[in-house]
Motif scaffolding. Structure first.
Motif, PDB file in Angstrom:
ATOM      1  N   SER A 150      31.974  94.078 116.746  1.00 55.44           N
ATOM      2  CA  SER A 150      30.588  93.613 116.692  1.00 55.44           C
ATOM      3  C   SER A 150      30.299  92.785 117.940  1.00 55.44           C
ATOM      4  O   SER A 150      31.127  91.971 118.348  1.00 55.44           O
ATOM      5  N   LYS A 151      29.135  92.978 118.535  1.00 51.53           N
ATOM      6  CA  LYS A 151      28.791  92.231 119.757  1.00 51.53           C
ATOM      7  C   LYS A 151      28.465  90.781 119.419  1.00 51.53           C
ATOM      8  O   LYS A 151      27.679  90.498 118.510  1.00 51.53           O
ATOM      9  N   LEU A 152      29.074  89.861 120.165  1.00 56.53           N
ATOM     10  CA  LEU A 152      28.757  88.441 120.018  1.00 56.53           C
ATOM     11  C   LEU A 152      27.602  88.061 120.924  1.00 56.53           C
ATOM     12  O   LEU A 152      26.639  87.426 120.487  1.00 56.53           O
ATOM     13  N   MET A 153      27.683  88.458 122.197  1.00 59.23           N
ATOM     14  CA  MET A 153      26.610  88.152 123.137  1.00 59.23           C
ATOM     15  C   MET A 153      26.759  89.019 124.376  1.00 59.23           C
ATOM     16  O   MET A 153      27.858  89.466 124.714  1.00 59.23           O
ATOM     17  N   ASP A 154      25.650  89.282 125.054  1.00 61.64           N
ATOM     18  CA  ASP A 154      25.693  89.956 126.341  1.00 61.64           C
ATOM     19  C   ASP A 154      26.190  88.982 127.396  1.00 61.64           C
ATOM     20  O   ASP A 154      25.978  87.761 127.298  1.00 61.64           O
ATOM     21  N   ARG A 281      34.205  84.859 108.041  1.00 66.36           N
ATOM     22  CA  ARG A 281      32.751  84.996 107.984  1.00 66.36           C
ATOM     23  C   ARG A 281      32.051  83.761 108.516  1.00 66.36           C
ATOM     24  O   ARG A 281      31.085  83.854 109.294  1.00 66.36           O
ATOM     25  N   VAL A 282      32.532  82.560 108.125  1.00 67.23           N
ATOM     26  CA  VAL A 282      31.849  81.348 108.580  1.00 67.23           C
ATOM     27  C   VAL A 282      32.048  81.134 110.078  1.00 67.23           C
ATOM     28  O   VAL A 282      31.153  80.612 110.759  1.00 67.23           O
ATOM     29  N   MET A 283      33.204  81.544 110.616  1.00 66.30           N
ATOM     30  CA  MET A 283      33.414  81.425 112.064  1.00 66.30           C
ATOM     31  C   MET A 283      32.489  82.368 112.820  1.00 66.30           C
ATOM     32  O   MET A 283      31.894  81.982 113.842  1.00 66.30           O
ATOM     33  N   ILE A 284      32.338  83.590 112.343  1.00 62.10           N
ATOM     34  CA  ILE A 284      31.443  84.534 113.005  1.00 62.10           C
ATOM     35  C   ILE A 284      30.011  84.011 112.991  1.00 62.10           C
ATOM     36  O   ILE A 284      29.315  84.019 114.015  1.00 62.10           O
ATOM     37  N   ASP A 285      29.549  83.539 111.839  1.00 65.50           N
ATOM     38  CA  ASP A 285      28.184  82.997 111.736  1.00 65.50           C
ATOM     39  C   ASP A 285      28.020  81.775 112.640  1.00 65.50           C
ATOM     40  O   ASP A 285      26.975  81.610 113.286  1.00 65.50           O
ATOM     41  N   PHE A 286      29.031  80.931 112.676  1.00 66.58           N
ATOM     42  CA  PHE A 286      28.992  79.738 113.530  1.00 66.58           C
ATOM     43  C   PHE A 286      28.890  80.124 115.005  1.00 66.58           C
ATOM     44  O   PHE A 286      28.065  79.577 115.747  1.00 66.58           O
ATOM     45  N   LEU A 287      29.717  81.072 115.443  1.00 71.09           N
ATOM     46  CA  LEU A 287      29.698  81.489 116.848  1.00 71.09           C
ATOM     47  C   LEU A 287      28.362  82.123 117.222  1.00 71.09           C
ATOM     48  O   LEU A 287      27.823  81.855 118.303  1.00 71.09           O
ATOM     49  N   ARG A 288      27.827  82.957 116.346  1.00 76.05           N
ATOM     50  CA  ARG A 288      26.536  83.587 116.648  1.00 76.05           C
ATOM     51  C   ARG A 288      25.436  82.527 116.798  1.00 76.05           C
ATOM     52  O   ARG A 288      24.607  82.599 117.700  1.00 76.05           O
ATOM     53  N   THR A 292      23.509  81.701 120.364  1.00 77.92           N
ATOM     54  CA  THR A 292      22.042  81.775 120.443  1.00 77.92           C
ATOM     55  C   THR A 292      21.487  80.473 120.998  1.00 77.92           C
ATOM     56  O   THR A 292      20.602  80.472 121.855  1.00 77.92           O
ATOM     57  N   GLY A 293      22.013  79.335 120.524  1.00 81.53           N
ATOM     58  CA  GLY A 293      21.572  78.046 121.035  1.00 81.53           C
ATOM     59  C   GLY A 293      21.913  77.844 122.482  1.00 81.53           C
ATOM     60  O   GLY A 293      21.130  77.290 123.265  1.00 81.53           O
ATOM     61  N   ARG A 294      23.081  78.322 122.881  1.00 81.09           N
ATOM     62  CA  ARG A 294      23.523  78.191 124.272  1.00 81.09           C
ATOM     63  C   ARG A 294      22.594  78.943 125.195  1.00 81.09           C
ATOM     64  O   ARG A 294      22.184  78.442 126.238  1.00 81.09           O
ATOM     65  N   ARG A 295      22.216  80.167 124.821  1.00 84.20           N
ATOM     66  CA  ARG A 295      21.299  80.960 125.643  1.00 84.20           C
ATOM     67  C   ARG A 295      19.951  80.284 125.748  1.00 84.20           C
ATOM     68  O   ARG A 295      19.308  80.307 126.783  1.00 84.20           O
TER      69      ARG A 295
END
Length: 298
Positions: A150-154, A281-288, A292-295
């Motif tokens: 699954s893609k995390l970020m470009d 699951r919580v780590m994936i949601d946390f990273l996403r 998003t906030g970082r971008r």
């Protein structure tokens, strides 16, 4: 039963012992004890490798589903009583890990104090199953494998130099001028031989590059760039903060630049299972959420 499955996958006691931080003799004795209780041999022992017996193969195929059902039942019950818990084994590259993931660890631990993080930073792609990895982050143009992807970020790249370098050696006006510069190169195919530029107003241009310094560490290349040692092709996650602070200059902000392909990304990988453990699951949601906030802040 989890130990039996791991020994079957790894094919030797030593590898399992290393992954669990125990002595190989303990693994051997435990398997022998399990075989005594079962009343049949699970493995044929040779000097080089273990192999499942016919009975062991039948047993393994049945218990894998049982163990996964047990893990799911335990995970669901713990989610009700205690929230996310357990050890999360996570891996990513050294550079991305130190620059992006490590700064997020305190916040993750404050949100999920019962999830213990075993963070493995390595520039080698670890095997998700054999190395008992719950979650991996890998940087690539595209990603495929036996697990779930699954893609995390470009991700994107910039050609950067320090203000000190530019004051000493002059501005770089066009991408083709890089042919005359001593660039800082990264030890990957393409990254050390040519960079590809494109803009809305021009066709794609491939610029050959050379330099007296080639490094295998993204962090080292970044540090040398900040120190004024030359222009370098740096990932956005590595360079954007320094560009914002004026420590680095993006030489071609109106160009898209790469050494391989324009579309690159950070990808999440995790083993294929009938369920996704809550700790993952919580780590994936946390990273996403954090990405998003970082971008949004850049």
């Amino acid at each position: 039963m989890d130990l039996v499955i791991e020994v079957a996958r790894q094919g030797n006691f030593a590898a399992v012992a290393r992954s669990r931080g125990v002595d190989p003799s303990w693994v051997s004795r435990t398997i022998a004890s399990i075989e005594d209780d079962l009343g049949f041999r699970l493995f044929q022992r040779t000097t080089r490798r273990l192999a499942l017996t016919e009975a062991g193969d039948i047993f393994l195929r049945r218990i894998e589903a049982i163990v996964e059902e047990f893990e799911q039942a335990r995970d669901e019950a713990l989610a009700v009583s205690a929230g996310p818990t357990g050890i999360l084994r996570m891996t990513t590259s050294v550079g991305f890990g130190q620059k992006v993931i490590v700064p997020l660890v305190p916040r993750f631990r404050s949100l999920y104090p019962k999830v213990d993080l075993d963070l493995i930073l390595s520039d080698s792609n670890l095997n998700l199953v054999n190395d008992r990895i719950d979650l991996a982050i890998r940087l690539a143009a595209n990603m495929s494998g036996d697990g779930i992807v699954s893609k995390l970020m470009d991700t994107t790249y910039h050609v950067c130099a320090s203000p000190d370098y530019l004051s000493r050696h002059g501005q770089v006006q066009t991408p083709s001028e890089l042919k005359e510069r001593d660039c800082l190169l990264f030890r990957l195919p393409g990254f050390r031989s040519h960079w590809v530029f494109s803009s809305a107003a021009s066709e794609e241009i491939e610029v050959p590059v050379h330099g007296g310094i080639v490094v295998s560490s993204a962090l080292a290349q970044h540090a040398l760039t900040v120190a004024g040692m030359g222009p370098a092709l740096l990932a956005d996650w590595l360079a954007d903060d320094d560009i914002q602070r004026g420590r680095l200059v993006n030489l071609f902000p109106n160009h898209t630049v790469t050494a391989t392909t324009v579309e690159t990304a950070a990808w999440l990988l995790y083993p294929s299972k009938s369920f996704l453990p809550q700790k993952v699951r919580v780590m994936i949601d946390f990273l996403r959420s954090e990405m998003t906030g970082r971008r949004g802040n850049l």
